[in-house]
Design a protein around this motif. Structure first.
Motif, PDB file in Angstrom:
ATOM      1  N   SER A   1       3.423   9.977  -9.813  1.00 33.10           N
ATOM      2  CA  SER A   1       2.797  10.088 -11.137  1.00 33.10           C
ATOM      3  C   SER A   1       1.970  11.358 -11.247  1.00 33.10           C
ATOM      4  N   LEU A   2       1.237  11.687 -10.187  1.00 38.39           N
ATOM      5  CA  LEU A   2       0.453  12.926 -10.193  1.00 38.39           C
ATOM      6  C   LEU A   2       1.355  14.147 -10.275  1.00 38.39           C
ATOM      7  N   ALA A   3       2.469  14.117  -9.549  1.00 31.98           N
ATOM      8  CA  ALA A   3       3.398  15.241  -9.584  1.00 31.98           C
ATOM      9  C   ALA A   3       4.017  15.401 -10.965  1.00 31.98           C
ATOM     10  N   GLU A   4       4.317  14.288 -11.611  1.00 34.39           N
ATOM     11  CA  GLU A   4       4.946  14.335 -12.930  1.00 34.39           C
ATOM     12  C   GLU A   4       3.981  14.767 -14.021  1.00 34.39           C
ATOM     13  N   TYR A   5       2.734  14.325 -13.929  1.00 33.94           N
ATOM     14  CA  TYR A   5       1.796  14.516 -15.035  1.00 33.94           C
ATOM     15  C   TYR A   5       0.628  15.445 -14.719  1.00 33.94           C
ATOM     16  N   GLY A   6       0.687  16.147 -13.608  1.00 34.78           N
ATOM     17  CA  GLY A   6      -0.445  16.997 -13.226  1.00 34.78           C
ATOM     18  C   GLY A   6      -0.865  17.964 -14.317  1.00 34.78           C
ATOM     19  N   ASP A   7       0.082  18.693 -14.886  1.00 35.37           N
ATOM     20  CA  ASP A   7      -0.244  19.683 -15.921  1.00 35.37           C
ATOM     21  C   ASP A   7      -0.781  18.998 -17.183  1.00 35.37           C
ATOM     22  N   ALA A   8      -0.164  17.893 -17.563  1.00 33.44           N
ATOM     23  CA  ALA A   8      -0.601  17.174 -18.766  1.00 33.44           C
ATOM     24  C   ALA A   8      -1.987  16.571 -18.576  1.00 33.44           C
ATOM     25  N   LEU A   9      -2.284  16.074 -17.383  1.00 36.21           N
ATOM     26  CA  LEU A   9      -3.619  15.540 -17.102  1.00 36.21           C
ATOM     27  C   LEU A   9      -4.674  16.630 -17.208  1.00 36.21           C
ATOM     28  N   THR A  10      -4.350  17.812 -16.705  1.00 35.35           N
ATOM     29  CA  THR A  10      -5.286  18.935 -16.803  1.00 35.35           C
ATOM     30  C   THR A  10      -5.516  19.324 -18.257  1.00 35.35           C
ATOM     31  N   ALA A  11      -4.438  19.376 -19.035  1.00 29.74           N
ATOM     32  CA  ALA A  11      -4.561  19.732 -20.448  1.00 29.74           C
ATOM     33  C   ALA A  11      -5.359  18.675 -21.216  1.00 29.74           C
ATOM     34  N   ALA A  12      -5.052  17.404 -20.974  1.00 30.85           N
ATOM     35  CA  ALA A  12      -5.757  16.329 -21.676  1.00 30.85           C
ATOM     36  C   ALA A  12      -7.225  16.283 -21.294  1.00 30.85           C
ATOM     37  N   GLY A  13      -7.516  16.395 -19.990  1.00 31.93           N
ATOM     38  CA  GLY A  13      -8.904  16.366 -19.542  1.00 31.93           C
ATOM     39  C   GLY A  13      -9.719  17.521 -20.083  1.00 31.93           C
ATOM     40  N   THR A  14      -9.080  18.688 -20.186  1.00 31.40           N
ATOM     41  CA  THR A  14      -9.769  19.865 -20.736  1.00 31.40           C
ATOM     42  C   THR A  14     -10.091  19.665 -22.213  1.00 31.40           C
ATOM     43  N   ARG A  15      -9.137  19.109 -22.955  1.00 27.44           N
ATOM     44  CA  ARG A  15      -9.385  18.836 -24.374  1.00 27.44           C
ATOM     45  C   ARG A  15     -10.448  17.758 -24.562  1.00 27.44           C
ATOM     46  N   MET A  16     -10.472  16.780 -23.673  1.00 27.85           N
ATOM     47  CA  MET A  16     -11.524  15.765 -23.736  1.00 27.85           C
ATOM     48  C   MET A  16     -12.892  16.405 -23.525  1.00 27.85           C
ATOM     49  N   ALA A  17     -12.984  17.298 -22.545  1.00 27.28           N
ATOM     50  CA  ALA A  17     -14.260  17.960 -22.259  1.00 27.28           C
ATOM     51  C   ALA A  17     -14.754  18.744 -23.469  1.00 27.28           C
ATOM     52  N   ASP A  18     -13.854  19.411 -24.154  1.00 21.39           N
ATOM     53  CA  ASP A  18     -14.231  20.167 -25.350  1.00 21.39           C
ATOM     54  C   ASP A  18     -14.832  19.245 -26.405  1.00 21.39           C
ATOM     55  N   ARG A  19     -14.255  18.068 -26.558  1.00 20.74           N
ATOM     56  CA  ARG A  19     -14.789  17.118 -27.532  1.00 20.74           C
ATOM     57  C   ARG A  19     -16.122  16.537 -27.076  1.00 20.74           C
ATOM     58  N   PHE A  20     -16.262  16.262 -25.797  1.00 17.69           N
ATOM     59  CA  PHE A  20     -17.531  15.750 -25.288  1.00 17.69           C
ATOM     60  C   PHE A  20     -18.646  16.774 -25.479  1.00 17.69           C
ATOM     61  N   ARG A  21     -18.346  18.055 -25.304  1.00 18.13           N
ATOM     62  CA  ARG A  21     -19.363  19.087 -25.509  1.00 18.13           C
ATOM     63  C   ARG A  21     -19.820  19.125 -26.962  1.00 18.13           C
TER      64      ARG A  21
ATOM     65  N   ALA B   1       0.835  -1.204   0.000  1.00 14.95           N
ATOM     66  CA  ALA B   1       0.000   0.000   0.000  1.00 14.95           C
ATOM     67  C   ALA B   1       0.868   1.252   0.000  1.00 14.95           C
ATOM     68  N   GLY B   2       1.959   1.227   0.777  1.00 15.68           N
ATOM     69  CA  GLY B   2       2.862   2.368   0.813  1.00 15.68           C
ATOM     70  C   GLY B   2       3.528   2.615  -0.525  1.00 15.68           C
ATOM     71  N   GLU B   3       3.962   1.542  -1.186  1.00 17.92           N
ATOM     72  CA  GLU B   3       4.587   1.678  -2.503  1.00 17.92           C
ATOM     73  C   GLU B   3       3.592   2.200  -3.528  1.00 17.92           C
ATOM     74  N   SER B   4       2.353   1.717  -3.453  1.00 17.44           N
ATOM     75  CA  SER B   4       1.318   2.170  -4.378  1.00 17.44           C
ATOM     76  C   SER B   4       1.038   3.654  -4.187  1.00 17.44           C
ATOM     77  N   ALA B   5       0.915   4.079  -2.937  1.00 10.10           N
ATOM     78  CA  ALA B   5       0.651   5.492  -2.651  1.00 10.10           C
ATOM     79  C   ALA B   5       1.805   6.372  -3.121  1.00 10.10           C
ATOM     80  N   ARG B   6       3.033   5.908  -2.877  1.00  9.21           N
ATOM     81  CA  ARG B   6       4.196   6.679  -3.317  1.00  9.21           C
ATOM     82  C   ARG B   6       4.206   6.836  -4.830  1.00  9.21           C
ATOM     83  N   LEU B   7       3.946   5.738  -5.533  1.00  5.34           N
ATOM     84  CA  LEU B   7       3.980   5.759  -6.990  1.00  5.34           C
ATOM     85  C   LEU B   7       2.873   6.644  -7.561  1.00  5.34           C
ATOM     86  N   GLN B   8       1.693   6.586  -6.957  1.00  2.00           N
ATOM     87  CA  GLN B   8       0.597   7.430  -7.410  1.00  2.00           C
ATOM     88  C   GLN B   8       0.908   8.905  -7.198  1.00  2.00           C
ATOM     89  N   GLY B   9       1.508   9.216  -6.051  1.00  6.76           N
ATOM     90  CA  GLY B   9       1.891  10.599  -5.792  1.00  6.76           C
ATOM     91  C   GLY B   9       2.928  11.101  -6.781  1.00  6.76           C
TER      92      GLY B   9
END
Length: 230
Positions: free
Chosen positions: A46-66, A36-44
């Protein structure tokens, strides 16, 4: 292979002759906490590395869904079940707005027919050809990043104008260097279990961003002076 040998790889620290229940339960609890500790560390990480890209990708997805876009997810083995879970999160969310989403591995008749008639490497590409439009989104999940059937589908999706997203693991494999992916989120781990746990978290983060943006009015509905409508 005996019963002990068949499952020993799960807990190699446990002696097959273990008789002390207290010690055994302690070892099992310590193993669960470590995982559980290793999983939490890895998730943290990954979020730190890809936070900006996730926001950009999710925003572009929303535009297409609209604009009436749909989501197609696909993967093999355990990643196919992760793809199905991700599609369900978007199409049947516990809260918020549902969007059209399908897992391309969900229809056994289609997958087996394509695998038998035209080849397993084309089971997802052929479905992209049949269903996808340029306003849609394709998400491929792979712990290795090297699956032929995913890569051919990604290339087809990109050529058709879809927004293409990949979830990979280890060093990212072919996905990490694929020009046909708009975004690639690689979980840097050698453990398939930890990779898939982080993929689930990244998928949820994408959904959260897309959900937040899809509810907002498109720019065309806002006043020209930039102020929000009351």
């Amino acid at each position: 292979m005996t019963g002990d040998d068949a499952t020993g790889f799960l807990y190699p620290f446990i002696d097959s002759e273990e008789t002390d229940a207290t010690s055994l339960l302690g070892d099992l609890a310590a193993s669960a906490r470590a995982k559980a500790g290793e999983s939490a560390r890895l998730q943290g990480e990954s979020l730190a590395e890809y936070g900006d890209a996730l926001t950009a990708a999710g925003t572009r997805m929303a535009d297409r869904f609209r604009r009436g876009g749909r989501l197609y997810t696909f993967g093999n083995g355990g990643s196919s079940t992760d793809a199905a879970t991700l599609a369900s999160l978007f199409s049947r969310p516990a809260r918020g707005r549902p969007v059209a989403a399908w897992s391309l591995a969900a229809d056994n008749a289609v997958v087996t027919a394509l695998g038998n008639d035209v080849g397993f490497e084309l089971i997802f590409k052929r479905q992209i050809i049949a269903h996808a439009r340029d306003r849609d989104v394709a998400i491929a999940l792979s712990t290795s990043g090297n699956s032929d059937d995913l890569m051919t589908a990604i290339t087809e999706a990109k050529q058709r104008g879809l927004l293409t997203i990949g979830f990979s693991g280890h060093d990212g494999g072919r996905m990490a260097v694929a020009a046909d992916l708009d975004y690639c989120f690689t979980v840097h781990s050698q453990s398939i279990h930890r990779i898939q746990e982080s993929h689930a978290m990244l998928g949820y983060q994408l959904w959260s961003v897309a959900q937040a943006h899809v509810a907002r009015p498109p720019d065309s509905l806002r006043p020209r002076n930039g102020a929000r409508t009351p």
